[in-house]
Design a protein around this motif. Structure first.
Motif, PDB file in Angstrom:
ATOM      1  N   UNK A 266      39.815  46.283  31.909  1.00  0.00           N
ATOM      2  CA  UNK A 266      39.642  45.793  33.273  1.00  0.00           C
ATOM      3  C   UNK A 266      39.232  44.330  33.244  1.00  0.00           C
ATOM      4  N   UNK A 267      39.986  43.476  33.914  1.00  0.00           N
ATOM      5  CA  UNK A 267      39.670  42.058  33.944  1.00  0.00           C
ATOM      6  C   UNK A 267      38.459  41.823  34.843  1.00  0.00           C
ATOM      7  N   UNK A 268      37.453  41.216  34.266  1.00  0.00           N
ATOM      8  CA  UNK A 268      36.187  41.002  34.959  1.00  0.00           C
ATOM      9  C   UNK A 268      35.881  39.510  34.965  1.00  0.00           C
ATOM     10  N   UNK A 269      35.583  38.972  36.137  1.00  0.00           N
ATOM     11  CA  UNK A 269      35.236  37.558  36.218  1.00  0.00           C
ATOM     12  C   UNK A 269      33.895  37.308  35.540  1.00  0.00           C
ATOM     13  N   UNK A 270      33.636  36.049  35.216  1.00  0.00           N
ATOM     14  CA  UNK A 270      32.357  35.709  34.595  1.00  0.00           C
ATOM     15  C   UNK A 270      31.191  36.089  35.506  1.00  0.00           C
TER      16      UNK A 270
END
Length: 212
Positions: free
Chosen positions: A12-16
């Motif tokens: 899952x792409x997670x922002x900083x």
């Protein structure tokens, strides 16, 4: 406890920003878990997979700025994790229903310190629909068997709004489904867990009671 979100959240792409909020929640959870039984102690060694990544599945399945009701929120799974993801959208809300005052206190602190989008309701589930009259989605994890969960959900699901419900279940989920179909009619989608191969997330919609 540190982790690589791309690995521990199963791709899952997670922002900083969201990653930092999840890290902050993890540190806070470990601190509170020393004095309050928030989850089984045996699961803390694999905390990111067993709890954070497992909870993150819900938002993946039903993304967007939805209004959620999270029943029996306990240590914040999946409700707090959903609320953290909603913070990135700047919209949507999670109503966390937890009658245990100590756990409710933890949930309030977790929301405040992570900037997650949610509020805590320290009330019985049976009274929740009076306070939270409508929603788009319902979640629950390790709370009750499926027939009981559907009983809890009827005040919201048997309305014109027709929210979807998402329930984490283990390998014996089919027995619960078979028991539930004796009392209810519903649409069911079984989503295989990305964390536990034998587990699922059951997505329930269009709920109605069968005539007894």
């Amino acid at each position: 406890m540190t982790a690589s979100p791309s690995r521990d959240l199963n791709g899952l792409r997670v922002s900083r920003e969201t990653s930092e909020k999840l890290e902050n929640f993890s540190v806070l959870f470990q601190k509170w878990a020393k004095s309050i039984n928030l989850v089984a102690p045996s699961t803390l060694s694999d905390f990111w997979q067993r709890h954070i990544a497992d909870s993150a599945q819900i938002f993946q399945l039903f993304p967007g700025p939805k209004r959620w009701v999270d029943l029996g929120s306990g240590g914040g799974f999946p409700g707090i994790i959903t609320a953290i993801f909603l913070a990135e959208l700047g919209d949507g809300w999670v109503h966390l229903v937890e009658s245990n005052n100590k756990k409710a206190a933890f949930l309030r602190v977790a929301l405040h310190e992570t900037g997650a989008r949610g509020s805590v309701h320290p009330i019985r589930i049976a009274d929740a629909a009076k306070v939270i009259p409508e929603c788009d989605a319902i979640s629950a994890r390790a709370l009750a068997d499926l027939p009981q969960l559907l009983d809890y959900c009827t005040p919201w699901m048997m309305t014109d709004r027709k929210p979807h419900a998402f329930f984490h279940k283990g390998r014996d989920y089919q027995q619960e489904v078979d028991k539930a179909v004796g009392r209810f009619q519903f649409d069911l989608v079984k989503h295989r867990s990305v964390v536990e191969p034998d587990s699922v997330v059951l997505e329930i919609a269009n709920l109605s009671r069968k005539n007894q």
